[in-house]
Design a protein around this motif. Structure first.
Motif: not given
Ligand code: MG
Ligand code: MG
Length: 310
Positions: A20, A129, A180-181, A183-184
């Motif tokens: 990712r 998250e 982790d992405g 968008n949090e």
């Molecule tokens: Mg995430």
């Protein structure tokens, strides 16, 4: 050249098994820094739960929140959780699997962040998250779809807390987030780095900032990494076991959760199987030890071992 030793907690959290691009926004040392900030916490409010279309809660988040909350409870903090109504059953199931029951608040429509913070008076606010608003004000999935219909604006607790005047030592809670992405909640801290990943990321990356941002291959791992840090700092056994990890994820799925990436009701997290989740817990249990303790465990210090050089 000086010897460079990276913290094994960071090494585990930075494992990008899902490919990712974690390295682009990883924050070294943040799990231990968050653990330090949480040492001595008195009242902790943990926000978690990420619902993807069509309103399904994912397996990443509640297990991490529950393991962190249980650890903080063992250290004497009062811990409560806040989430959306659809996440409540799986958060309860997760807490039950850990034998760590706690109160779960739902974030009702039209609630005022100021009122909730005044009522709860948290010393620490933690997000694991949890959707964080994008520059447009919308909440967006990794694919760029709006998820605002299923995720309440819980991130405003963090926006308000950071904007609150520092009138007294305890007026403003310490804010900590795990993601982790991009968008949090918390990703505002690394938004400039995220934007370099392309237009989709620039659109979805959250603007919500926190005092301590922990980035990890999955958000559950990031929360476990903070617990590993607390274990190292306090010398107390606080992490769960690999077997418990399996039970936590299975309990989540039985209570209605889906894998957030695969989007199916399987006991996986972000596409990664249970055995991988359990293995990460095992690695963090060793990473939690101090360097001296680890060297003793593997036989390089303090006694005879097959690994000792003659
Ligand atoms: Mg995430
Ligand atoms: Mg995730």
């Amino acid at each position: 050249m000086p010897v460079v030793r990276r913290d094994p907690i960071d090494e585990v959290l930075a494992l990008d098994l899902g490919g990712r691009g974690i390295a682009g926004f990883f924050v070294p040392g943040s799990a231990l820094a968050a653990a330090r900030a949480l040492s001595g916490a008195r009242r902790v409010l943990i926000a978690t739960g990420f619902c993807i279309p069509p309103g399904l809660p994912e397996t990443d988040g509640p297990p991490g929140a529950a393991v962190l909350g249980r650890a903080l409870g063992l250290l004497g903090a009062g811990v409560r959780y806040v989430t959306d109504p659809v996440v409540v059953p799986l958060l309860w199931a997760t807490l039950e699997a850990l034998q760590a029951p706690a109160e779960v608040l739902t974030y009702p429509d039209g609630v005022d962040a100021r009122t909730l913070l005044t009522d709860e008076r948290p010393t620490h606010l933690v997000a694991v998250e949890r959707p964080g608003r994008a520059p447009s004000g919308d909440y967006l999935s990794a694919r760029g779809e709006s998820v605002a219909a299923w995720n309440g604006p819980i991130d405003e607790l963090f926006v308000f807390a950071r904007g609150a005047p520092r009138r007294t030592k305890h007026a403003r809670p310490v804010t900590i987030a795990v993601g982790d992405g991009g968008n949090e909640v918390g990703m505002g801290n690394v938004r400039a780095r995220l934007c370099r990943q392309g237009r989709l990321m620039a659109r979805i990356a959250s603007v919500v900032r926190v005092d301590h941002l922990v980035v990890a291959g999955t958000s559950n791992w990031g929360a476990y990494g903070i617990v590993a840090g607390l274990e190292r700092l306090t010398g107390r056994a606080l992490l769960h076991t690999p077997d418990q990890e399996r039970r936590l994820i299975e309990a989540c799925v039985e209570a209605g959760a889906v894998d957030g990436i695969v989007r199916s009701p399987k006991p996986t997290v972000d596409g990664l199987p249970l055995d991988v989740q359990a293995a990460i817990v095992e690695l963090l249990r060793l990473a939690a030890a101090s360097r001296h303790e680890r060297r003793a465990i593997i036989g390089l210090e303090g006694g005879s071992s097959m690994m000792e050089t003659p």
